[in-house]
Write an enzyme that holds these catalytic residues in place. Structure first.
Site, PDB file in Angstrom:
ATOM      1  N   ASP A  89       0.854  -1.195   0.000  1.00 24.88           N
ATOM      2  CA  ASP A  89       0.000   0.000   0.000  1.00 24.88           C
ATOM      3  C   ASP A  89       0.888   1.242   0.000  1.00 24.88           C
ATOM      4  O   ASP A  89       2.073   1.179   0.336  1.00 24.88           O
ATOM      5  CB  ASP A  89      -0.950   0.008   1.203  1.00 24.88           C
ATOM      6  CG  ASP A  89      -0.224   0.095   2.544  1.00 24.88           C
ATOM      7  OD1 ASP A  89       0.833  -0.555   2.686  1.00 24.88           O
ATOM      8  OD2 ASP A  89      -0.705   0.818   3.440  1.00 24.88           O
ATOM      9  N   GLU A 154       0.187  -0.834   5.846  1.00 28.57           N
ATOM     10  CA  GLU A 154       1.288  -0.249   6.627  1.00 28.57           C
ATOM     11  C   GLU A 154       1.088   1.255   6.801  1.00 28.57           C
ATOM     12  O   GLU A 154       1.333   1.804   7.869  1.00 28.57           O
ATOM     13  CB  GLU A 154       2.632  -0.515   5.943  1.00 28.57           C
ATOM     14  CG  GLU A 154       3.832  -0.312   6.858  1.00 28.57           C
ATOM     15  CD  GLU A 154       4.322   1.123   6.956  1.00 28.57           C
ATOM     16  OE1 GLU A 154       5.028   1.454   7.914  1.00 28.57           O
ATOM     17  OE2 GLU A 154       3.986   1.948   6.072  1.00 28.57           O
TER      18      GLU A 154
HETATM   19 ZN   LIG Z   1       6.903   1.932   4.176  1.00 33.70          ZN
END
Ligand SMILES: [Zn+2]
Length: 458
Positions: A89, A154
């Site tokens: 992501d 994340e």
């Molecule tokens: Zn990262």
């Protein structure tokens, strides 16, 4: 290794083409409108991992965005199991008009490839996929047992990853976790990060009289919670930057000689640093350099303070309440629970009897360290030396990467932070890019790293 490195060298162009495809997915985890793009990006990784010969490739749904898992476990039980972590992501792209080229149509300018996610973290995920591919293509095997976990959350705090790891402890069981999501120290300074600071975040509420009072009728006779709070805050640290909470420094792991020498030899320019911040003088704990203060020493900072009247004009009020948010960055082996207790006891002790105080812990994060003498770090050191033709430096992170602690706690595996980005590659900002030389050397380094790890007993 020679054949593998030749293969990597001759695949340079193809790697870039594949990276460009990976970078084309607008996998912005925080935007609900990009949910489908995030899913498609996970599928891209799945297909890619299958195509390079990884096994048990699976996209695991979570309450949020999916986790991609794959493994190759035929190196034999005498060889270590290496869990490689990365994320697919990316951060949002606005302000869009500050991008020189569109964020999801990668463009090469000079030595760099420009696109959102190039350095953080798709480029680094690709590095491992290509290093694995080189071994599997040339040798039909990997020197170690490899597990890969590539998450899609994340950038929004890995909100579902802890549950995922807890639920799949056996699947993810490993001897060491390799995280490639950090930066090198500088252009000519490949680095291994070996420690992260933790966090203990507190809120203080000071209560004075039972209601806001007229400062003419009551002022001078009743204590003011804002004044009292200011005094409390002033007593948390002395003017040499030393934190005054009893027992605060007791558990800090002393620095080894190698560590100290290593930090001393890193170039750091205080004057440039001051200029970039437009401050006349720096401030920190007496007796430590800026890098030591940032990496190896704990902090205490007031993050917010409020109370009373803050609108335009003047209101003569003696407020009933005052508040502050205070955070402490912790270093190994300080424990947030214990620090919260010490903080609470100390603040109660220094609070005058004229006011009441209530103290709450808001957020905790443990610090982490993998000793630089550990065999895993030595293997990373040797690989970087060969891959980059240069000895890496050892660095710490001033911030926290919560996932490192999660892996350490749930899997009981040490972490090696092997980052191939550069600190000025605009991760999270417009014109994010990755240096293509580092991308290429990263693939060579990772392929050597698996070999070096295979020399270690598990
Ligand atoms: Zn990262």
């Amino acid at each position: 290794m020679k054949e593998i490195i030749n293969f990597i060298d001759s695949s340079k162009e193809r790697y870039i083409d594949e990276l460009i495809k990976f970078l084309a997915y607008p996998s912005i985890s925080t935007n609900p409108e990009n949910k489908k793009d995030v899913e498609e990006c996970a599928l891209f990784i799945k297909q890619h991992l299958e195509s390079i010969g990884m096994e048990n490739v699976k996209v695991y749904p979570t309450k949020g965005h999916p986790v991609v898992y794959a493994d190759w476990l035929h190196a034999g039980s005498g060889k270590p199991v290496v869990l490689i972590y990365g994320h697919y992501d990316v951060q949002p792209v606005d302000p869009l008009d500050l991008w020189t080229s569109p964020p999801f149509a990668a463009e090469i300018r000079g030595e760099n490839i420009y696109a959102r996610g190039s350095a953080d973290d798709k480029g680094q995920v690709m590095i491992h996929m290509k290093a694995i591919e080189a071994h599997l293509k040339k040798n039909k095997s990997l020197p170690v047992n490899v597990k890969l976990i590539i998450e899609g959350e994340e950038e929004i705090g890995s909100i579902n990853l802890e549950d995922f790891i807890a639920e799949h402890k056996n699947l993810l069981k490993a001897d060491v976790v390799v995280i490639s999501d950090t930066a090198m120290y500088d252009k000519d300074f490949p680095a291994i990060s070996y420690a992260l600071r933790g966090l203990c975040y507190m809120q203080i509420e000071v209560t004075g009289p039972n209601r806001d009072l007229h400062s003419g009728q009551y002022g001078g006779a009743v204590d003011n919670p804002i004044n009292a709070l200011a005094n409390i805050i002033a007593k948390l640290k002395d003017d040499k930057g030393r934190i005054l909470i009893d027992g605060f420094y007791d558990d800090i792991l002393p620095r080894g000689k190698i560590e100290k020498e290593n930090i001393e030899k890193l170039p750091f320019d205080d004057i440039k640093y001051k200029k970039s911040l437009e401050v006349d003088e720096l401030f920190g704990e007496d007796g430590y350099s800026t890098l030591e203060r940032l990496w190896t020493r704990p902090t205490l900072d007031c993050n917010g303070i409020w109370g009373g009247f803050t609108g335009d004009g003047a209101k003569t009020v003696l407020p009933a309440k005052a508040y502050a948010k205070i955070s402490m960055r912790l270093v190994p082996n300080q424990q947030p629970d214990k620090i919260e207790k010490l903080f609470t006891e100390y603040v109660k002790k220094i609070t005058p009897k004229t006011v009441k105080v209530s103290i709450n812990g808001l957020h905790h994060g443990k610090p982490a360290i993998t000793p630089i003498e550990s065999k895993w770090i030595r293997a990373a050191f040797d690989s970087i030396r060969q891959g980059f033709g240069k000895e890496p430096v050892f660095i710490r992170e001033g911030g926290s990467i919560p996932i490192v602690v999660t892996f350490q706690e749930l899997l009981k595996a040490p972490a090696v932070l092997l980052g191939f980005g550069l600190p000025d590659e605009n991760a999270h900002s417009p014109d994010e890019h990755m240096n293509l030389n580092n991308f290429h050397k990263g693939i060579i380094t990772a392929s050597i790293f698996y070999n070096e790890l295979a020399k270690l007993n598990n």
